[in-house]
Each structure stands twice: as structure tokens, then as C-alpha cells.
Design a protein around this motif. Sequence first.
Motif, PDB file in Angstrom:
ATOM      1  N   ILE A  78       0.856  -1.184   0.000  1.00  0.00           N
ATOM      2  CA  ILE A  78       0.000   0.000   0.000  1.00  0.00           C
ATOM      3  C   ILE A  78       0.893   1.236   0.000  1.00  0.00           C
ATOM      4  N   VAL A  79       0.776   2.038  -1.041  1.00  0.00           N
ATOM      5  CA  VAL A  79       1.504   3.301  -1.093  1.00  0.00           C
ATOM      6  C   VAL A  79       0.601   4.327  -0.407  1.00  0.00           C
ATOM      7  N   ALA A  80       1.088   4.887   0.700  1.00  0.00           N
ATOM      8  CA  ALA A  80       0.233   5.728   1.546  1.00  0.00           C
ATOM      9  C   ALA A  80       0.694   7.186   1.463  1.00  0.00           C
ATOM     10  N   ILE A  81      -0.180   8.029   0.913  1.00  0.00           N
ATOM     11  CA  ILE A  81       0.143   9.457   0.750  1.00  0.00           C
ATOM     12  C   ILE A  81      -0.305  10.208   1.995  1.00  0.00           C
ATOM     13  N   LEU A  82       0.617  10.940   2.594  1.00  0.00           N
ATOM     14  CA  LEU A  82       0.261  11.708   3.791  1.00  0.00           C
ATOM     15  C   LEU A  82      -0.454  13.003   3.419  1.00  0.00           C
ATOM     16  N   ARG A  83      -1.633  13.194   4.015  1.00  0.00           N
ATOM     17  CA  ARG A  83      -2.320  14.497   3.922  1.00  0.00           C
ATOM     18  C   ARG A  83      -1.837  15.304   5.124  1.00  0.00           C
ATOM     19  N   ASN A  84      -0.899  16.217   4.875  1.00  0.00           N
ATOM     20  CA  ASN A  84      -0.241  16.893   5.990  1.00  0.00           C
ATOM     21  C   ASN A  84      -0.673  18.360   6.071  1.00  0.00           C
ATOM     22  N   PRO A  85      -1.466  18.711   7.106  1.00  0.00           N
ATOM     23  CA  PRO A  85      -1.950  20.096   7.204  1.00  0.00           C
ATOM     24  C   PRO A  85      -0.827  21.089   7.515  1.00  0.00           C
ATOM     25  N   ASN A  86       0.358  20.586   7.937  1.00  0.00           N
ATOM     26  CA  ASN A  86       1.467  21.497   8.286  1.00  0.00           C
ATOM     27  C   ASN A  86       2.342  21.859   7.090  1.00  0.00           C
ATOM     28  N   LYS A  87       2.084  21.248   5.943  1.00  0.00           N
ATOM     29  CA  LYS A  87       2.911  21.533   4.769  1.00  0.00           C
ATOM     30  C   LYS A  87       2.047  22.134   3.674  1.00  0.00           C
ATOM     31  N   SER A  88       2.645  22.984   2.822  1.00  0.00           N
ATOM     32  CA  SER A  88       1.870  23.428   1.657  1.00  0.00           C
ATOM     33  C   SER A  88       2.475  22.793   0.412  1.00  0.00           C
ATOM     34  N   PRO A  89       1.895  21.687  -0.012  1.00  0.00           N
ATOM     35  CA  PRO A  89       2.448  20.953  -1.151  1.00  0.00           C
ATOM     36  C   PRO A  89       2.179  21.663  -2.475  1.00  0.00           C
ATOM     37  N   LEU A  90       2.957  21.309  -3.486  1.00  0.00           N
ATOM     38  CA  LEU A  90       2.705  21.840  -4.833  1.00  0.00           C
ATOM     39  C   LEU A  90       1.435  21.214  -5.400  1.00  0.00           C
ATOM     40  N   PHE A  91       1.299  19.889  -5.201  1.00  0.00           N
ATOM     41  CA  PHE A  91       0.150  19.164  -5.741  1.00  0.00           C
ATOM     42  C   PHE A  91      -0.831  18.807  -4.622  1.00  0.00           C
ATOM     43  N   THR A  92      -2.113  18.879  -4.937  1.00  0.00           N
ATOM     44  CA  THR A  92      -3.121  18.459  -3.960  1.00  0.00           C
ATOM     45  C   THR A  92      -3.007  16.940  -3.772  1.00  0.00           C
ATOM     46  N   VAL A  93      -3.612  16.469  -2.698  1.00  0.00           N
ATOM     47  CA  VAL A  93      -3.600  15.032  -2.447  1.00  0.00           C
ATOM     48  C   VAL A  93      -4.251  14.275  -3.606  1.00  0.00           C
ATOM     49  N   GLU A  94      -5.327  14.853  -4.172  1.00  0.00           N
ATOM     50  CA  GLU A  94      -6.019  14.188  -5.279  1.00  0.00           C
ATOM     51  C   GLU A  94      -5.107  14.110  -6.509  1.00  0.00           C
ATOM     52  N   GLU A  95      -4.374  15.186  -6.776  1.00  0.00           N
ATOM     53  CA  GLU A  95      -3.436  15.166  -7.911  1.00  0.00           C
ATOM     54  C   GLU A  95      -2.334  14.131  -7.676  1.00  0.00           C
ATOM     55  N   ARG A  96      -1.836  14.095  -6.445  1.00  0.00           N
ATOM     56  CA  ARG A  96      -0.755  13.145  -6.133  1.00  0.00           C
ATOM     57  C   ARG A  96      -1.264  11.711  -6.254  1.00  0.00           C
ATOM     58  N   ARG A  97      -2.505  11.499  -5.810  1.00  0.00           N
ATOM     59  CA  ARG A  97      -3.079  10.152  -5.903  1.00  0.00           C
ATOM     60  C   ARG A  97      -3.229   9.730  -7.376  1.00  0.00           C
ATOM     61  N   GLU A  98      -3.712  10.660  -8.191  1.00  0.00           N
ATOM     62  CA  GLU A  98      -3.910  10.344  -9.609  1.00  0.00           C
ATOM     63  C   GLU A  98      -2.568   9.996 -10.279  1.00  0.00           C
ATOM     64  N   MET A  99      -1.545  10.799  -9.992  1.00  0.00           N
ATOM     65  CA  MET A  99      -0.226  10.548 -10.614  1.00  0.00           C
ATOM     66  C   MET A  99       0.341   9.212 -10.143  1.00  0.00           C
ATOM     67  N   LEU A 100       0.140   8.917  -8.848  1.00  0.00           N
ATOM     68  CA  LEU A 100       0.638   7.639  -8.320  1.00  0.00           C
ATOM     69  C   LEU A 100      -0.101   6.460  -8.940  1.00  0.00           C
ATOM     70  N   CYS A 101      -1.443   6.569  -8.986  1.00  0.00           N
ATOM     71  CA  CYS A 101      -2.241   5.452  -9.516  1.00  0.00           C
ATOM     72  C   CYS A 101      -1.806   5.124 -10.946  1.00  0.00           C
ATOM     73  N   GLN A 102      -1.638   6.159 -11.762  1.00  0.00           N
ATOM     74  CA  GLN A 102      -1.205   5.913 -13.154  1.00  0.00           C
ATOM     75  C   GLN A 102       0.184   5.294 -13.197  1.00  0.00           C
ATOM     76  N   SER A 103       1.058   5.750 -12.298  1.00  0.00           N
ATOM     77  CA  SER A 103       2.458   5.318 -12.359  1.00  0.00           C
ATOM     78  C   SER A 103       2.670   3.900 -11.832  1.00  0.00           C
ATOM     79  N   VAL A 104       1.756   3.411 -10.991  1.00  0.00           N
ATOM     80  CA  VAL A 104       1.946   2.067 -10.416  1.00  0.00           C
ATOM     81  C   VAL A 104       1.029   1.026 -11.073  1.00  0.00           C
ATOM     82  N   ALA A 105       0.341   1.440 -12.147  1.00  0.00           N
ATOM     83  CA  ALA A 105      -0.669   0.569 -12.763  1.00  0.00           C
ATOM     84  C   ALA A 105      -0.106  -0.790 -13.189  1.00  0.00           C
TER      85      ALA A 105
END
Length: 162
Positions: free
Chosen positions: A32-59
Amino acid sequence: MLRAMYPGSFDPITNGHLDIIGRASTMFDQLIVAILRNPNKSPLFTVEERREMLCQSVAEWPNVQVEVFHGLLVNFAREKECRIVVRGLRAISDYEYETQIALINRKLAPEIETIFLTTSAQFSYLNSTVVKEIAQFGGCVRELVPPIVEKKLKEKFKKERG
Ligand code: PNS
């Protein structure tokens, strides 16, 4: 059934992460690749964007699944019945930070083991921060990230430049 968790921010995923995921996927029944939703950081990509990129990349790996979590990693690992946490070690400089996290996690959840995979040499210099910096200033990241990430980085910084 041996299930492992590979946690991180993945903002965004790089070929170094994919190297670890591909190798770990051969070691466990499920990863299970687990993406942290971290309220203390301001990421470049939203969690949804990161999830989409990961899902495509690990297909290509059917035993790899992508999830999002918040809060403590060990709580999520317990919820998903993962006894193993996988982390990549690039260089000796990673060691101090990684052992600290591993020891804290063991204190919190002694039944969960952290294992380290040495990053393949060609990715030893790579992390999400350098990828973002290269892309921000118009450099080529083709050999550093999966194609979907290269595309999203271009879109993101094109929008920022206006
Ligand atoms: O890719 P990263 O940012 O180095 O990943 C760090 C991560 C997500 C593994 C770590 O920050 C984490 O597990 N955070 C969740 C909060 C937690 O469990 N903290 C206790 C251990 S420090």
C-alpha cells in the motif's frame, strides 16, 4: 498474506520512489503506497493530484494500491493490517532522519517493523524538491519522473507563469 506500507508525501512521485515501489512489490503480497495528507505543509500538488499521478504510475503492478492517510502512520498501518513499513535510503544523510522515524514508530507500535531499501544508485541524488525546482525554472525532468508527472509539472508551472 504479508502486506507492507510505503508512506510518503510524494509531492510529486519520482523515479526514485517508483524504483522502491517496484522492488518492494516483489517482496510482499500486497503493497500500500500511503500518501500523507499533511496540514502542516503546503504541497505543490493536492492530495487528489498526487493520488492520480501515483495510480497511473503504479498501474503495472497489480499488487500495489494507493491510499491517502492523515494522522499517525502507525495507526493507518494498523488499520490496513500492514506489519511492515518500507522506506528508501538514498545516502548516509537520510539515515539519521529515517532511523529517528523508525524508532518513534516502533515505540508507538512495537509490532510494526520498518525496513529500508537502498535506492538504486542512479536515483541516489533524486528527491521531489529538486524535481520541482528543475521544473519551476524550465529544466528537463524527463528522466527523473514518470511521464504523467512531467506533464503535470509543465501544466502547473505554465499556469504559475501566467
Ligand atoms: O516523504 P516524506 O515526507 O519524507 O514522508 C514522511 C512520512 C510521511 C513517512 C512521515 O512524515 C510520517 O509518517 N508522517 C505521519 C505522522 C507520523 O506518524 N509521525 C510520527 C513519526 S515522525
